[in-house]
Design a protein around this motif. Structure first.
Motif, PDB file in Angstrom:
ATOM      1  N   PRO A 172       0.730  -1.357  -0.107  1.00 32.95           N
ATOM      2  CA  PRO A 172      -0.091   0.022   0.016  1.00 32.95           C
ATOM      3  C   PRO A 172       0.963   1.262  -0.025  1.00 32.95           C
ATOM      4  N   VAL A 173       1.888   1.651   0.888  1.00 32.88           N
ATOM      5  CA  VAL A 173       2.917   2.515   0.690  1.00 32.88           C
ATOM      6  C   VAL A 173       3.326   2.631  -0.440  1.00 32.88           C
ATOM      7  N   GLU A 174       4.007   1.766  -1.233  1.00 33.69           N
ATOM      8  CA  GLU A 174       4.754   1.668  -2.637  1.00 33.69           C
ATOM      9  C   GLU A 174       3.423   2.296  -3.403  1.00 33.69           C
ATOM     10  N   ARG A 175       2.263   1.624  -3.404  1.00 38.31           N
ATOM     11  CA  ARG A 175       1.150   1.970  -4.216  1.00 38.31           C
ATOM     12  C   ARG A 175       0.835   3.539  -4.136  1.00 38.31           C
ATOM     13  N   LEU A 176       0.786   4.102  -2.987  1.00 37.31           N
ATOM     14  CA  LEU A 176       0.308   5.678  -3.032  1.00 37.31           C
ATOM     15  C   LEU A 176       1.679   6.371  -3.344  1.00 37.31           C
ATOM     16  N   ARG A 177       2.855   5.977  -3.244  1.00 40.21           N
ATOM     17  CA  ARG A 177       3.963   6.513  -3.577  1.00 40.21           C
ATOM     18  C   ARG A 177       3.874   6.511  -5.364  1.00 40.21           C
ATOM     19  N   GLU A 178       3.736   5.510  -5.760  1.00 45.15           N
ATOM     20  CA  GLU A 178       3.793   5.256  -7.391  1.00 45.15           C
ATOM     21  C   GLU A 178       2.517   6.148  -7.923  1.00 45.15           C
ATOM     22  N   LEU A 179       1.422   6.078  -7.061  1.00 42.92           N
ATOM     23  CA  LEU A 179       0.413   7.274  -7.727  1.00 42.92           C
ATOM     24  C   LEU A 179       0.717   8.755  -7.503  1.00 42.92           C
ATOM     25  N   ALA A 180       1.310   8.909  -6.560  1.00 43.94           N
ATOM     26  CA  ALA A 180       1.829  10.484  -6.457  1.00 43.94           C
ATOM     27  C   ALA A 180       2.942  10.589  -7.384  1.00 43.94           C
ATOM     28  N   ALA A 181       3.710   9.888  -7.549  1.00 44.96           N
ATOM     29  CA  ALA A 181       4.562  10.253  -8.510  1.00 44.96           C
ATOM     30  C   ALA A 181       4.243  10.214 -10.029  1.00 44.96           C
ATOM     31  N   LEU A 182       3.197   9.199 -10.590  1.00 45.55           N
ATOM     32  CA  LEU A 182       2.425   9.365 -11.790  1.00 45.55           C
ATOM     33  C   LEU A 182       1.606  10.483 -11.791  1.00 45.55           C
ATOM     34  N   ALA A 183       0.944  11.257 -10.832  1.00 49.07           N
ATOM     35  CA  ALA A 183      -0.348  12.088 -10.806  1.00 49.07           C
ATOM     36  C   ALA A 183       0.816  13.496 -10.889  1.00 49.07           C
ATOM     37  N   THR A 184       1.990  13.506 -10.203  1.00 45.66           N
ATOM     38  CA  THR A 184       2.791  14.617 -10.496  1.00 45.66           C
ATOM     39  C   THR A 184       3.450  14.880 -11.834  1.00 45.66           C
ATOM     40  N   GLY A 185       3.553  13.861 -12.425  1.00 43.44           N
ATOM     41  CA  GLY A 185       4.005  13.801 -13.864  1.00 43.44           C
ATOM     42  C   GLY A 185       3.141  14.323 -14.767  1.00 43.44           C
ATOM     43  N   HIS A 186       1.647  14.204 -14.278  1.00 44.62           N
ATOM     44  CA  HIS A 186       0.605  14.373 -15.425  1.00 44.62           C
ATOM     45  C   HIS A 186      -0.111  15.607 -14.939  1.00 44.62           C
ATOM     46  N   ARG A 187       0.182  16.377 -13.793  1.00 46.02           N
ATOM     47  CA  ARG A 187      -0.174  17.474 -13.300  1.00 46.02           C
ATOM     48  C   ARG A 187      -0.292  18.556 -14.165  1.00 46.02           C
ATOM     49  N   GLY A 188      -1.141  19.397 -14.530  1.00 46.93           N
ATOM     50  CA  GLY A 188      -1.346  20.568 -15.636  1.00 46.93           C
ATOM     51  C   GLY A 188      -1.315  20.068 -17.000  1.00 46.93           C
ATOM     52  N   ARG A 189      -1.106  18.897 -17.349  1.00 48.21           N
ATOM     53  CA  ARG A 189      -1.194  18.593 -18.543  1.00 48.21           C
ATOM     54  C   ARG A 189      -2.519  19.052 -19.343  1.00 48.21           C
ATOM     55  N   ARG A 190      -3.575  18.757 -18.819  1.00 49.01           N
ATOM     56  CA  ARG A 190      -4.965  18.816 -19.086  1.00 49.01           C
ATOM     57  C   ARG A 190      -5.654  19.856 -18.207  1.00 49.01           C
ATOM     58  N   ARG A 191      -5.674  21.168 -18.531  1.00 44.66           N
ATOM     59  CA  ARG A 191      -6.355  22.162 -17.812  1.00 44.66           C
ATOM     60  C   ARG A 191      -7.838  22.045 -17.760  1.00 44.66           C
ATOM     61  N   PRO A 192      -8.406  22.158 -16.482  1.00 43.55           N
ATOM     62  CA  PRO A 192      -9.983  21.974 -16.602  1.00 43.55           C
ATOM     63  C   PRO A 192     -10.645  23.121 -17.335  1.00 43.55           C
ATOM     64  N   ALA A 193     -11.558  23.110 -17.549  1.00 46.50           N
ATOM     65  CA  ALA A 193     -12.414  24.293 -18.235  1.00 46.50           C
ATOM     66  C   ALA A 193     -12.304  25.560 -17.422  1.00 46.50           C
ATOM     67  N   ARG A 194     -12.553  25.370 -16.074  1.00 46.35           N
ATOM     68  CA  ARG A 194     -12.430  26.491 -15.038  1.00 46.35           C
ATOM     69  C   ARG A 194     -11.760  26.024 -13.832  1.00 46.35           C
ATOM     70  N   PRO A 195     -10.823  26.874 -13.270  1.00 47.62           N
ATOM     71  CA  PRO A 195      -9.948  26.425 -12.205  1.00 47.62           C
ATOM     72  C   PRO A 195     -10.612  25.669 -11.052  1.00 47.62           C
ATOM     73  N   ASP A 196     -11.770  26.521 -10.842  1.00 49.49           N
ATOM     74  CA  ASP A 196     -12.522  25.681  -9.577  1.00 49.49           C
ATOM     75  C   ASP A 196     -13.101  24.482  -9.933  1.00 49.49           C
ATOM     76  N   ASP A 197     -12.726  23.966 -11.266  1.00 50.00           N
ATOM     77  CA  ASP A 197     -13.324  22.617 -11.588  1.00 50.00           C
ATOM     78  C   ASP A 197     -12.449  21.426 -10.715  1.00 50.00           C
ATOM     79  N   HIS A 198     -11.606  21.802 -10.220  1.00 45.17           N
ATOM     80  CA  HIS A 198     -10.705  20.826  -9.294  1.00 45.17           C
ATOM     81  C   HIS A 198     -11.000  20.971  -7.816  1.00 45.17           C
ATOM     82  N   ASP A 199     -12.033  21.810  -7.566  1.00 44.04           N
ATOM     83  CA  ASP A 199     -12.525  21.993  -5.742  1.00 44.04           C
ATOM     84  C   ASP A 199     -13.729  21.437  -5.755  1.00 44.04           C
ATOM     85  N   VAL A 200     -13.928  21.002  -4.846  1.00 48.02           N
ATOM     86  CA  VAL A 200     -15.055  20.435  -4.009  1.00 48.02           C
ATOM     87  C   VAL A 200     -15.920  21.586  -3.286  1.00 48.02           C
TER      88      VAL A 200
END
Length: 193
Positions: free
Chosen positions: A132-160
């Motif tokens: 589980p720890v490695e899974r979370l680390r892999e997920l964080a690294a993967l997501a960091t690499g993809h962060r910002g590649r596809r912008r949401p229509a509005r910035p607050d589309d990433h907010d709850v």
């Protein structure tokens, strides 16, 4: 096997973050068995020791979760440092977490931001570690690499949206946003067979 730790952050820690906490914990327990992951939550301006907001608890119950035993906690640096992944309700909460522990930047995402990233990836690109720890680390690294590649229509589309002391419609919007995001997170973290 070490326990993977996820921290969910909002403002008061009585609506959004406990909703995500309880849904993620339940889903991860179903997929991995109890104890593989620990999901906790905290608030930047927490209503310390308060139970979950009554209407948010109703939303959680309608989604099959339980608010029993929940008590709000204030965000503190050690919580962030101990977490393998930090999920926040909004971009402002994400910034507050990073101000608290700057080196956590590569493992802090908004709930909807991370869901959007993993939803856009084929299964073969998702993490595969059995720990589980490695899974979370892999997920964080993967997501960091993809962060910002596809912008949401509005910035607050990433907010709850924050429903606290607002209309039932806002609670429904929160429910819809969380209900849409959590399955993508659980899919990315599901054991690979």
């Amino acid at each position: 096997m070490d326990t993977g730790r996820i921290l969910v952050v909002c403002t008061g820690n009585v609506c959004r973050s406990p909703l995500v906490e309880r849904l993620l914990q339940q889903g991860l327990d179903e997929r991995w068995g109890p104890g593989a992951f620990e999901v906790r939550s905290a608030g930047t301006g927490a209503l310390v020791d308060h139970p979950m907001d009554e209407r948010a608890a109703g939303v959680l119950g309608a989604l099959g979760g339980s608010h029993e035993g929940f008590r709000a906690r204030r965000l503190a640096g050690p919580m962030v440092e101990e977490a393998d992944l930090v999920l926040t309700a909004t971009r402002d909460h994400r910034a507050a977490v990073v101000r608290t522990v700057p080196r956590a930047m590569k493992r802090v995402f908004t709930v909807r931001e991370l869901a959007a990233i993993v939803a856009g990836l084929p299964d073969e690109e998702l993490p595969t570690a059995d720990d589980p720890v490695e899974r979370l680390r892999e997920l964080a690294a993967l997501a960091t690499g993809h962060r910002g590649r596809r912008r949401p229509a509005r910035p607050d589309d990433h907010d709850v949206v924050d429903p606290y002391r607002r209309s039932d419609d806002v609670y429904a919007t929160m429910r819809d946003q969380v209900e849409a995001a959590v399955p993508h997170l659980l899919h990315a973290l599901a054991p690979r067979r």
